[in-house]
Design an enzyme around this catalytic site. Structure first.
Site, PDB file in Angstrom:
ATOM      1  N   LYS A  81      -8.414   5.643 -31.649  1.00  0.00           N
ATOM      2  CA  LYS A  81      -8.596   6.943 -31.907  1.00  0.00           C
ATOM      3  C   LYS A  81      -9.606   7.047 -33.244  1.00  0.00           C
ATOM      4  CE  LYS A  81      -6.876   9.625 -28.563  1.00  0.00           C
ATOM      5  NZ  LYS A  81      -7.263  10.535 -27.873  1.00  0.00           N
ATOM      6  N   SER A  93      -4.837   0.108 -25.584  1.00  0.00           N
ATOM      7  CA  SER A  93      -5.249   1.312 -26.410  1.00  0.00           C
ATOM      8  C   SER A  93      -4.690   1.446 -27.781  1.00  0.00           C
ATOM      9  CB  SER A  93      -5.301   2.586 -25.777  1.00  0.00           C
ATOM     10  OG  SER A  93      -4.177   2.899 -25.156  1.00  0.00           O
TER      11      SER A  93
END
Length: 508
Positions: free
Chosen positions: A51, A305
């Site tokens: 992110k 992720s």
């Protein structure tokens, strides 16, 4: 249409703060699946998640006037950390609104980067509404976690790195999906450079907003979302990501909680890294895809992720891993209540390993045992059940019975006495935060007697209760209205076979 994103991705400013993470072969998983499995290690970023890329790229494109106003975002944690780090680097004031269910490790990390944290609501949508209030009232600039072209372009650098690092086209790339920013960015780039590579999004079963949108041909909102993979707990796919995804992604598949837990273990065994549930989602989807398609000898990549999970949640994850890997089965078996019957039953099981055995005296004639067994994925478990039944044993397969796995295995031996009548049983799930359990008990009031109660803190973002309440048949509609007012998810389990076998009234 994805071509419009290529220049955005190539021009994205991310490497002032982000690192180019490795593509690593998962040797053990490759051997197990019969394919070459690669992991894109975004869990190795400074904030342990991809992110950071999108947040910093967006911040770089704000004007000086916008930066002076400060930035605000809603996030379950990973976007929050990325934005907080980007804001600290650029000396911009940042406020992050996070759901109260966000793991403490993520909240503390955001504060550690110097951002102000506001805890509000139980899911992303409630936090986003509060963030929008701050935009309206204080003039702050909202940095969306996924529904923004600059954020998508930043995340797309993950795809750019995959192409550069692997060089030869992959057969398939698996990408986790929450709001869709990562999938849109990665798919736009890879589809342009490797047009024959299959691009597959993976969602949690209980937060499958992209699957819903693709089935209906439009963005619809899920009425509720599960919280286990809080990094993907989004009720509606982003507008801009969906526009890109529709033209670039081959399919979306879903993974269960148990399958994510198994994938977390798989990643640990190959890398010694501990992924968060959303971080292991892509690998869980890859395993399902390989089994469904019968693939072998292919080049497959899954994006890991993120790695932001509370340590105490690992207890729950480890409990569910074996079932998620299809390496443990849970069954209920009735055996004669006489000396030697347990030994005979073990003989009927052969050389299979017993992982759990729960028993309590039931009556002079028969005994009910709750048994966990080690099994082999795709093995002979169905044949074992048939053999046991042919040998005269009454068997129930409880492997996929949530009530049995979450509650019964910890409560075996608690059958209700004969005087407990009108017992109605419900399984309840609620956001795990101070006061949530009290809210549930207070909401039930004092009209009905609680005859059974089991609650266990799993170290997860949500708590679970199994409750038995004595409710006369004519008042059950009224009782459901009370549960609806409390506002927690619930399921009636009065007819659940595990309850009837182990907790219901004797003789019923």
């Amino acid at each position: 249409m994805p071509q419009t994103y290529i220049k955005r991705i190539l021009d994205a400013r991310v490497y002032d703060v982000a690192r180019e993470t490795p593509v690593q072969e998962a040797a053990l998983m490759s051997a197990r699946l019969g394919n070459t499995v690669w992991l894109k290690r975004e869990d190795l970023q400074p904030v342990f998640s991809f992110k950071l890329r999108g947040a910093y790229n967006k911040m770089q494109r704000l004007s000086d006037a916008e930066r002076q106003r400060g930035v605000v975002a809603a996030s379950a944690g990973n976007h929050a950390q990325g934005l907080a780090m980007a804001a600290q680097r650029m000396k911009v004031k940042a406020t992050i609104v996070m759901p109260r269910t966000t793991p403490t490790i993520k909240v503390d990390a955001v504060r550690g980067w110097g951002a102000k944290v506001v805890l509000h609501g139980d899911a992303f949508e409630e936090a986003a509404a509060r963030a929008q209030e701050l935009v309206d009232k204080q003039g702050m600039v909202y940095v969306h976690p996924f529904d923004d072209p600059d954020v998508i372009a930043g995340q797309g650098t993950v795809g750019m790195e995959i192409v550069r690092q692997h060089q030869a086209p992959l057969d398939a790339v698996f990408v986790p999906v929450g709001g869709g920013g990562l999938l849109a960015g990665v798919a736009a780039y890879i589809r342009y450079v490797w047009p024959d590579t299959r691009i597959i999004g993976v969602e949690p079963e209980d937060a499958a907003c992209l699957k819903l949108a693709l089935e209906r041909g439009r963005r619809d909102k899920l009425p509720e979302v599960g919280l286990f993979a809080e990094g993907c707990a989004v009720a509606q796919i982003g507008k801009e990501p969906f526009r890109v995804i529709r033209d670039t992604v081959d399919e979306v598949i879903t993974a269960s909680t148990d399958e994510m837990c198994a994938a977390i273990k798989d990643i640990f065994e190959d890398t010694r890294g501990i992924a968060e549930p959303a971080g292991a989602l892509a690998l869980a989807g890859m395993k399902k895809y390989v089994e469904r398609e019968g693939l072998s000898g292919r080049q497959l990549l899954a994006i890991v992720s993120g790695a932001n999970t509370n340590f105490d949640r690992l207890r729950y994850i480890s409990e569910r891993t074996e079932i998620g890997e299809q390496r443990e089965a849970v069954i209920s078996v009735t055996i004669p209540e006489r000396p030697g019957s347990f030994r005979a039953f073990c003989g009927a099981l052969g050389r299979r390993n017993i992982t759990e055995f729960n028993y309590r005296y039931t009556d002079p004639e028969r005994a009910l045992v709750f048994v966990g067994l080690s099994i082999t994925p795709g093995g002979d478990f169905p044949e074992l059940l048939a053999e046991l039944r042919d040998s005269g044993y009454e068997c129930e397969d409880l492997t996929d019975n949530e009530m049995a796995k979450l509650h019964i295995r910890y409560m075996v031996g608690g059958r209700a006495p004969a005087e407990v009548g009108d017992e109605t049983v419900f399984r309840v799930e609620f956001p795990e935060r101070p006061g949530a359990l009290l809210k549930f008990l207070s909401g039930l009031g004092q009209k009905w007697n609680i005859s059974m109660f089991h609650y266990r803190n799993h170290g997860a973002a949500y708590g679970r209760i199994l409750v038995g309440v004595q409710v006369p048949r004519g008042e059950r509609g009224q009782f459901r209205e009370v549960l609806d007012r409390v506002g927690y998810r619930y399921w009636e389990e009065t007819d659940n076979v595990a309850y009837r076998l182990y907790l219901g009234r004797a003789g019923k």
